[in-house]
Scaffold this motif. Structure first.
Motif, PDB file in Angstrom:
ATOM      1  N   ASN A   8     -28.735   2.148 -17.497  1.00 33.81           N
ATOM      2  CA  ASN A   8     -28.471   2.365 -16.070  1.00 33.81           C
ATOM      3  C   ASN A   8     -29.169   1.338 -15.180  1.00 33.81           C
ATOM      4  OD1 ASN A   8     -31.142   3.191 -16.276  1.00 33.81           O
ATOM      5  ND2 ASN A   8     -30.886   4.921 -14.853  1.00 33.81           N
ATOM      6  N   PHE A   9     -29.632   0.206 -15.778  1.00 33.21           N
ATOM      7  CA  PHE A   9     -30.382  -0.756 -14.974  1.00 33.21           C
ATOM      8  C   PHE A   9     -29.859  -2.187 -15.096  1.00 33.21           C
ATOM      9  CE2 PHE A   9     -32.618   0.390 -18.869  1.00 33.21           C
ATOM     10  CZ  PHE A   9     -32.826  -0.820 -19.503  1.00 33.21           C
ATOM     11  N   GLY A  10     -28.649  -2.346 -15.651  1.00 34.74           N
ATOM     12  CA  GLY A  10     -27.988  -3.639 -15.602  1.00 34.74           C
ATOM     13  C   GLY A  10     -28.341  -4.617 -16.697  1.00 34.74           C
ATOM     14  N   ALA A  11     -29.008  -4.180 -17.759  1.00 33.33           N
ATOM     15  CA  ALA A  11     -29.358  -5.071 -18.868  1.00 33.33           C
ATOM     16  C   ALA A  11     -28.212  -5.154 -19.863  1.00 33.33           C
ATOM     17  CB  ALA A  11     -30.626  -4.580 -19.560  1.00 33.33           C
ATOM     18  N   GLY A  12     -28.302  -6.105 -20.774  1.00 32.46           N
ATOM     19  CA  GLY A  12     -27.298  -6.249 -21.811  1.00 32.46           C
ATOM     20  C   GLY A  12     -27.569  -5.319 -22.979  1.00 32.46           C
ATOM     21  N   VAL A  13     -26.948  -5.626 -24.117  1.00 31.58           N
ATOM     22  CA  VAL A  13     -27.134  -4.826 -25.330  1.00 31.58           C
ATOM     23  C   VAL A  13     -28.571  -5.002 -25.830  1.00 31.58           C
ATOM     24  CG1 VAL A  13     -26.411  -4.515 -27.718  1.00 31.58           C
ATOM     25  CG2 VAL A  13     -24.702  -4.976 -25.947  1.00 31.58           C
ATOM     26  N   ILE A  14     -29.210  -3.906 -26.200  1.00 28.38           N
ATOM     27  CA  ILE A  14     -30.596  -3.914 -26.679  1.00 28.38           C
ATOM     28  C   ILE A  14     -30.586  -3.567 -28.160  1.00 28.38           C
ATOM     29  CG2 ILE A  14     -32.873  -2.873 -26.422  1.00 28.38           C
ATOM     30  CD1 ILE A  14     -31.879  -2.089 -23.521  1.00 28.38           C
ATOM     31  N   GLN A  15     -31.206  -4.419 -28.969  1.00 33.70           N
ATOM     32  CA  GLN A  15     -31.254  -4.194 -30.415  1.00 33.70           C
ATOM     33  C   GLN A  15     -32.577  -3.532 -30.785  1.00 33.70           C
ATOM     34  OE1 GLN A  15     -31.677  -7.448 -33.577  1.00 33.70           O
ATOM     35  NE2 GLN A  15     -29.521  -6.891 -33.785  1.00 33.70           N
ATOM     36  N   PHE A  16     -32.499  -2.501 -31.603  1.00 32.19           N
ATOM     37  CA  PHE A  16     -33.676  -1.749 -32.032  1.00 32.19           C
ATOM     38  C   PHE A  16     -33.885  -1.889 -33.531  1.00 32.19           C
ATOM     39  CE2 PHE A  16     -32.648   0.363 -28.090  1.00 32.19           C
ATOM     40  CZ  PHE A  16     -33.859   0.843 -27.600  1.00 32.19           C
ATOM     41  N   LYS A  17     -35.130  -2.092 -33.941  1.00 29.37           N
ATOM     42  CA  LYS A  17     -35.558  -1.791 -35.301  1.00 29.37           C
ATOM     43  C   LYS A  17     -36.024  -0.346 -35.286  1.00 29.37           C
ATOM     44  CE  LYS A  17     -37.334  -6.363 -36.680  1.00 29.37           C
ATOM     45  NZ  LYS A  17     -38.570  -7.089 -37.135  1.00 29.37           N
ATOM     46  N   ASP A  18     -35.759   0.383 -36.339  1.00 30.19           N
ATOM     47  CA  ASP A  18     -36.069   1.809 -36.285  1.00 30.19           C
ATOM     48  C   ASP A  18     -36.485   2.376 -37.627  1.00 30.19           C
ATOM     49  OD1 ASP A  18     -33.343   1.417 -37.163  1.00 30.19           O
ATOM     50  OD2 ASP A  18     -33.071   3.579 -36.997  1.00 30.19           O
ATOM     51  N   VAL A  19     -37.339   3.387 -37.549  1.00 32.35           N
ATOM     52  CA  VAL A  19     -37.598   4.319 -38.636  1.00 32.35           C
ATOM     53  C   VAL A  19     -37.359   5.699 -38.050  1.00 32.35           C
ATOM     54  CG1 VAL A  19     -39.303   5.297 -40.206  1.00 32.35           C
ATOM     55  CG2 VAL A  19     -39.301   2.831 -39.757  1.00 32.35           C
ATOM     56  N   GLU A  21     -37.125   9.755 -38.787  1.00 36.27           N
ATOM     57  CA  GLU A  21     -37.388  10.899 -39.648  1.00 36.27           C
ATOM     58  C   GLU A  21     -36.967  12.163 -38.906  1.00 36.27           C
ATOM     59  OE1 GLU A  21     -38.151  10.456 -42.650  1.00 36.27           O
ATOM     60  OE2 GLU A  21     -38.930   8.395 -42.682  1.00 36.27           O
ATOM     61  N   SER A  22     -37.129  13.300 -39.553  1.00 37.77           N
ATOM     62  CA  SER A  22     -36.643  14.550 -38.967  1.00 37.77           C
ATOM     63  C   SER A  22     -37.426  14.960 -37.719  1.00 37.77           C
ATOM     64  CB  SER A  22     -36.713  15.676 -39.993  1.00 37.77           C
ATOM     65  OG  SER A  22     -38.054  15.889 -40.407  1.00 37.77           O
ATOM     66  N   ASN A  23     -38.654  14.479 -37.582  1.00 37.96           N
ATOM     67  CA  ASN A  23     -39.473  14.925 -36.452  1.00 37.96           C
ATOM     68  C   ASN A  23     -40.177  13.782 -35.710  1.00 37.96           C
ATOM     69  OD1 ASN A  23     -41.149  14.333 -38.549  1.00 37.96           O
ATOM     70  ND2 ASN A  23     -42.264  16.271 -38.520  1.00 37.96           N
ATOM     71  N   TYR A  24     -39.860  12.551 -36.015  1.00 35.05           N
ATOM     72  CA  TYR A  24     -40.405  11.440 -35.232  1.00 35.05           C
ATOM     73  C   TYR A  24     -39.563  10.188 -35.430  1.00 35.05           C
ATOM     74  CZ  TYR A  24     -42.530   9.185 -39.373  1.00 35.05           C
ATOM     75  OH  TYR A  24     -42.730   8.559 -40.577  1.00 35.05           O
ATOM     76  N   LEU A  25     -39.712   9.267 -34.487  1.00 37.26           N
ATOM     77  CA  LEU A  25     -39.078   7.960 -34.549  1.00 37.26           C
ATOM     78  C   LEU A  25     -40.143   6.893 -34.339  1.00 37.26           C
ATOM     79  CD1 LEU A  25     -36.296   8.536 -31.838  1.00 37.26           C
ATOM     80  CD2 LEU A  25     -36.086   9.082 -34.269  1.00 37.26           C
ATOM     81  N   VAL A  26     -40.026   5.769 -35.025  1.00 38.40           N
ATOM     82  CA  VAL A  26     -40.749   4.556 -34.672  1.00 38.40           C
ATOM     83  C   VAL A  26     -39.689   3.547 -34.247  1.00 38.40           C
ATOM     84  CG1 VAL A  26     -42.259   2.688 -35.429  1.00 38.40           C
ATOM     85  CG2 VAL A  26     -42.649   5.026 -36.255  1.00 38.40           C
ATOM     86  N   LEU A  27     -39.752   3.112 -32.995  1.00 39.33           N
ATOM     87  CA  LEU A  27     -38.741   2.221 -32.443  1.00 39.33           C
ATOM     88  C   LEU A  27     -39.386   0.938 -31.952  1.00 39.33           C
ATOM     89  CD1 LEU A  27     -36.541   4.684 -30.337  1.00 39.33           C
ATOM     90  CD2 LEU A  27     -36.216   3.958 -32.711  1.00 39.33           C
ATOM     91  N   ASN A  28     -38.749  -0.186 -32.258  1.00 39.87           N
ATOM     92  CA  ASN A  28     -39.181  -1.510 -31.785  1.00 39.87           C
ATOM     93  C   ASN A  28     -38.020  -2.195 -31.096  1.00 39.87           C
ATOM     94  OD1 ASN A  28     -41.347  -2.552 -34.589  1.00 39.87           O
ATOM     95  ND2 ASN A  28     -41.584  -0.926 -33.103  1.00 39.87           N
ATOM     96  N   ALA A  29     -38.258  -2.676 -29.885  1.00 46.44           N
ATOM     97  CA  ALA A  29     -37.248  -3.437 -29.157  1.00 46.44           C
ATOM     98  C   ALA A  29     -37.948  -4.286 -28.108  1.00 46.44           C
ATOM     99  CB  ALA A  29     -36.216  -2.530 -28.496  1.00 46.44           C
ATOM    100  N   ARG A  30     -37.317  -5.372 -27.766  1.00 40.20           N
ATOM    101  CA  ARG A  30     -37.778  -6.223 -26.657  1.00 40.20           C
ATOM    102  C   ARG A  30     -36.597  -6.392 -25.717  1.00 40.20           C
ATOM    103  NH1 ARG A  30     -37.537 -11.434 -24.808  1.00 40.20           N
ATOM    104  NH2 ARG A  30     -39.466 -12.415 -24.057  1.00 40.20           N
TER     105      ARG A  30
END
Length: 246
Positions: A8-19, A21-30
């Protein structure tokens, strides 16, 4: 790895590295954001829309935002890059939210690093043991001196990293730093922000500089170091949850 489906802020496509699990996420993006864009200025919070996540809500965690302030004063170049930590959370299985602060309005291009753990609300923890290592740093030029509480906690798919610089040699000048890190898996490839307590150009924020970790080497270019990086009271540090490239 996945890509965002919108925002909702006008940026392009954002790529995430991710892990995930059922009760947590580790997300990396720039991501980069135009702070003068109409969509950014109109947004009350920054929302990133994503494919279905494994959790539907999360506790609040921190992501880092920076703007660059560079120029020449009295014939000398200055770097007053500044920023801070913003709140972030999973609103629902398709929406990641980032706090928006007025301090960043009309600051040109913003960089936001997501290197965070999002924990599911009202859920227990996965009983998985990590391996804690103390990080040691080999600086061939002895420019940087790191504190003893620099650590890494290693899991199969991700790591938690905290490292802090105790002091920087005054003869470093504008030299590039390149330091070998022992105790950190060599399958980490990430741009990690260095945080500082003071920004000489903004009393409301701290200094923020991008650094690089790749194949067991930490580096930062001299031209990117904020004024005050060598100030012993600034204690530059990094704090990140990083997805391993395995």
């Amino acid at each position: 790895m996945f890509n965002s489906t919108g925002n909702n802020f006008g940026a392009g496509v954002i790529q995430f590295k991710d892990v995930q699990e059922s009760n947590y996420l580790v997300l990396n993006a720039r991501l980069t954001v135009d702070s003068s864009a109409a969509a950014y200025l109109a947004a009350e919070e920054l929302e990133i829309y994503v494919p279905d996540l494994t959790i539907g809500r999360s506790t609040v965690c921190g992501v880092v935002c920076q703007y660059k302030d560079r120029g020449v004063s009295y014939g000398s170049a200055y770097v007053y890059d500044a920023g801070t930590v913003l709140k972030s959370w999973v609103k629902d299985k398709n929406t990641i939210v980032i706090e928006k602060l007025p301090e960043f309005d009309n600051r040109g291009e913003l960089t936001i690093w997501i290197q965070a753990m999002y924990c599911q609300l009202n859920q227990g923890w996965n009983t998985v043991r990590g391996t804690k290592t103390r990080l040691t740093f080999t600086d061939p030029n002895r420019y940087t001196f790191w504190t003893s509480d620099s650590i890494c906690v290693i899991f199969q798919k991700w790591v938690f990293l905290h490292a802090q610089i105790d002091s920087v040699s005054w003869d470093a000048g504008d030299a590039d730093f390149e330091v070998t890190v022992q105790g950190l898996p060599t399958d980490i490839d990430a741009e990690v922000p260095m945080m500082m307590s003071v920004s000489y150009g903004n009393d409301n924020l701290g200094g923020v500089n991008a650094s690089k970790i790749e194949a067991g080497v930490w580096s930062i270019k001299g031209e990117d170091r904020s004024m005050g990086f060598r100030n012993t009271s600034n204690k530059p540090f990094m704090f990140a949850y990083l997805v391993r490239d395995i």
